[in-house]
Design a protein around this motif. Structure first.
Motif, PDB file in Angstrom:
ATOM      1  N   VAL A 103     -19.807  41.659  26.428  1.00 35.81           N
ATOM      2  CA  VAL A 103     -21.019  41.280  25.707  1.00 35.81           C
ATOM      3  C   VAL A 103     -20.700  40.080  24.818  1.00 35.81           C
ATOM      4  O   VAL A 103     -19.722  40.104  24.070  1.00 35.81           O
ATOM      5  N   ALA A 104     -21.497  39.041  24.935  1.00 38.25           N
ATOM      6  CA  ALA A 104     -21.338  37.858  24.085  1.00 38.25           C
ATOM      7  C   ALA A 104     -22.463  37.852  23.068  1.00 38.25           C
ATOM      8  O   ALA A 104     -23.622  37.663  23.415  1.00 38.25           O
ATOM      9  N   ASP A 105     -22.118  38.079  21.812  1.00 34.52           N
ATOM     10  CA  ASP A 105     -23.117  38.152  20.746  1.00 34.52           C
ATOM     11  C   ASP A 105     -22.804  37.077  19.704  1.00 34.52           C
ATOM     12  O   ASP A 105     -21.886  37.241  18.900  1.00 34.52           O
ATOM     13  N   PRO A 106     -23.536  35.956  19.713  1.00 32.86           N
ATOM     14  CA  PRO A 106     -23.240  34.866  18.774  1.00 32.86           C
ATOM     15  C   PRO A 106     -23.463  35.230  17.313  1.00 32.86           C
ATOM     16  O   PRO A 106     -22.963  34.538  16.429  1.00 32.86           O
ATOM     17  N   LEU A 107     -24.191  36.301  17.051  1.00 36.89           N
ATOM     18  CA  LEU A 107     -24.424  36.724  15.671  1.00 36.89           C
ATOM     19  C   LEU A 107     -23.312  37.642  15.163  1.00 36.89           C
ATOM     20  O   LEU A 107     -22.861  37.520  14.023  1.00 36.89           O
ATOM     21  N   LEU A 108     -22.859  38.569  16.003  1.00 39.42           N
ATOM     22  CA  LEU A 108     -21.877  39.563  15.570  1.00 39.42           C
ATOM     23  C   LEU A 108     -20.429  39.144  15.826  1.00 39.42           C
ATOM     24  O   LEU A 108     -19.514  39.714  15.233  1.00 39.42           O
ATOM     25  N   GLU A 109     -20.222  38.188  16.698  1.00 39.96           N
ATOM     26  CA  GLU A 109     -18.868  37.746  17.030  1.00 39.96           C
ATOM     27  C   GLU A 109     -18.084  37.384  15.775  1.00 39.96           C
ATOM     28  O   GLU A 109     -18.471  36.510  14.998  1.00 39.96           O
ATOM     29  N   GLY A 110     -16.957  38.100  15.535  1.00 42.66           N
ATOM     30  CA  GLY A 110     -16.076  37.806  14.414  1.00 42.66           C
ATOM     31  C   GLY A 110     -16.554  38.294  13.059  1.00 42.66           C
ATOM     32  O   GLY A 110     -15.867  38.085  12.051  1.00 42.66           O
ATOM     33  N   ARG A 111     -17.719  38.965  13.005  1.00 45.83           N
ATOM     34  CA  ARG A 111     -18.249  39.440  11.737  1.00 45.83           C
ATOM     35  C   ARG A 111     -17.643  40.792  11.354  1.00 45.83           C
ATOM     36  O   ARG A 111     -17.443  41.662  12.200  1.00 45.83           O
ATOM     37  N   LYS A 112     -17.385  40.977  10.059  1.00 47.63           N
ATOM     38  CA  LYS A 112     -16.814  42.233   9.561  1.00 47.63           C
ATOM     39  C   LYS A 112     -17.952  43.181   9.204  1.00 47.63           C
ATOM     40  O   LYS A 112     -18.728  42.909   8.284  1.00 47.63           O
ATOM     41  N   ILE A 113     -18.032  44.284   9.940  1.00 50.25           N
ATOM     42  CA  ILE A 113     -19.122  45.241   9.760  1.00 50.25           C
ATOM     43  C   ILE A 113     -18.565  46.565   9.240  1.00 50.25           C
ATOM     44  O   ILE A 113     -17.677  47.159   9.848  1.00 50.25           O
ATOM     45  N   LEU A 114     -19.091  47.004   8.104  1.00 43.93           N
ATOM     46  CA  LEU A 114     -18.725  48.308   7.550  1.00 43.93           C
ATOM     47  C   LEU A 114     -19.867  49.283   7.786  1.00 43.93           C
ATOM     48  O   LEU A 114     -21.000  49.014   7.394  1.00 43.93           O
ATOM     49  N   VAL A 115     -19.575  50.412   8.431  1.00 42.69           N
ATOM     50  CA  VAL A 115     -20.565  51.467   8.640  1.00 42.69           C
ATOM     51  C   VAL A 115     -20.238  52.613   7.700  1.00 42.69           C
ATOM     52  O   VAL A 115     -19.108  53.123   7.697  1.00 42.69           O
ATOM     53  N   VAL A 116     -21.225  53.019   6.906  1.00 38.62           N
ATOM     54  CA  VAL A 116     -21.054  54.147   5.985  1.00 38.62           C
ATOM     55  C   VAL A 116     -21.957  55.273   6.464  1.00 38.62           C
ATOM     56  O   VAL A 116     -23.179  55.116   6.556  1.00 38.62           O
ATOM     57  N   GLY A 117     -21.362  56.410   6.780  1.00 42.64           N
ATOM     58  CA  GLY A 117     -22.131  57.541   7.292  1.00 42.64           C
ATOM     59  C   GLY A 117     -21.921  57.727   8.782  1.00 42.64           C
ATOM     60  O   GLY A 117     -20.976  57.189   9.362  1.00 42.64           O
ATOM     61  N   ALA A 118     -22.797  58.527   9.407  1.00 42.62           N
ATOM     62  CA  ALA A 118     -22.698  58.835  10.846  1.00 42.62           C
ATOM     63  C   ALA A 118     -21.308  59.382  11.175  1.00 42.62           C
ATOM     64  O   ALA A 118     -20.671  58.984  12.150  1.00 42.62           O
ATOM     65  N   ASP A 119     -20.863  60.337  10.366  1.00 45.37           N
ATOM     66  CA  ASP A 119     -19.491  60.827  10.482  1.00 45.37           C
ATOM     67  C   ASP A 119     -19.138  61.338  11.879  1.00 45.37           C
ATOM     68  O   ASP A 119     -18.039  61.099  12.368  1.00 45.37           O
ATOM     69  N   LEU A 120     -20.072  62.044  12.519  1.00 43.25           N
ATOM     70  CA  LEU A 120     -19.791  62.590  13.853  1.00 43.25           C
ATOM     71  C   LEU A 120     -19.865  61.526  14.946  1.00 43.25           C
ATOM     72  O   LEU A 120     -19.421  61.764  16.061  1.00 43.25           O
TER      73      LEU A 120
END
Length: 292
Positions: A182-199
């Motif tokens: 998948v080539a995503d010009p918006l998300l490529e190289g971006r640091k994403i922190l997800v809080v929650g959705a433990d399971l």
């Protein structure tokens, strides 16, 4: 329920959460290689794929591709490209390519093709626009029978021609990064922190990382495994707060994001697809503001 049944249930749910509905406006069809980049030929429309994504995705002529619109940026539509099926049929295309060092002679820019023992003259304006110098290693491509329309398809790093002697070396230099799907010009190289959705941590991680994002996670409950949530927020580009699986930690995360001026989005469900779309919209909005 036994612990084994719990694990099986979580695996089934994670697989389900990985399922992505077809986005609105998707263009689906075979990929056709051209001199620089390529085209996805849909039923009613066509979408251009830039050369950088052709190489990052390792797409070949005839592969089955999808293009999903992300919004307009720089007066052009931005797309997320997905490899739906690698046909691996080695379908021949009419694209011809030569890897060589740039030459300058008698006011003309050119490359030498050792196989044909001929020179290929280039558009001097293209060389100037790319700020290239004599000796720089490039790939020059054109469609069969249209050598007069040859273009600089790719500029390699600062290698010299001596470092790419032989076909195996030439193939190696073109594969500088691992293939992705998948080539995503918006998300490529971006640091994403997800809080929650433990399971559903694994599902979120798979879906973000396959788009080239750098993923980190923090439990949505007080007393979770993470102890450095504020540093994670500070080092992130976007924070995703999954509200469905969140205890009273939610207000704390919001305060941290505001304190460090970090954009955040809410994902009301445990589904990773919805979270991805929310992040894409947030990043797109940020880029639009920078343009103004």
């Amino acid at each position: 329920m036994s612990s084994k049944e719990d694990v099986n249930k979580i695996n089934i749910l994670s697989t389900y959460e990985d399922f992505e509905e077809e986005p609105e406006g998707r263009v689906l069809g075979p990929f056709s290689r051209i001199a620089k980049g390529g085209i996805i030929i849909g039923e009613d429309s066509e979408v251009f794929v830039p050369e950088i994504w052709v190489r990052r995705l390792g797409i070949e002529h005839g592969d089955w591709m999808a293009a999903d619109p992300l919004g307009i940026l720089d007066e052009s539509m931005l797309y997320e490209f997905t490899v739906m099926e690698r046909r691996n049929q080695k379908i021949p295309s009419k694209r011809m390519a030569v890897i060589a060092a740039l030459l300058y002679h008698a006011g003309e820019w050119m490359v030498y093709n050792p196989e044909e023992e001929t020179t290929i003259t280039l558009n001097s304006r293209e060389v100037t626009a790319l700020r290239l110098r004599e000796g720089r290693l490039v790939e020059v491509a054109y469609m069969q029978g249209e050598i007069d329309k040859a273009r600089i398809a790719w500029v390699f790093e600062e290698q010299t021609l001596d470092q790419v002697t032989g076909n195996k070396a030439k193939q190696r230099i073109q594969k500088t990064k691992p293939l992705i799907d998948v080539a995503d010009p918006l998300l490529e190289g971006r640091k994403i922190l997800v809080v929650g959705a433990d399971l559903y941590k694994d599902s979120f991680q798979r879906m973000f990382e396959r788009r080239g994002a750098i993923f980190s996670w923090e439990s949505g409950f007080q007393g979770g495994t993470g102890r450095n949530i504020e540093s994670k927020v500070r080092n992130s580009d976007v924070v995703v707060i999954v509200t469905e699986m969140m205890s009273h930690r939610l207000p704390d995360v919001e305060v941290m994001c505001k304190r460090h001026r970090k954009p955040f989005v809410y994902a009301p469900s445990k589904g990773s697809t919805g979270a991805i779309r929310e992040v894409q919209q947030k990043l797109h909005a940020i880029y639009q503001r920078k343009e103004k």
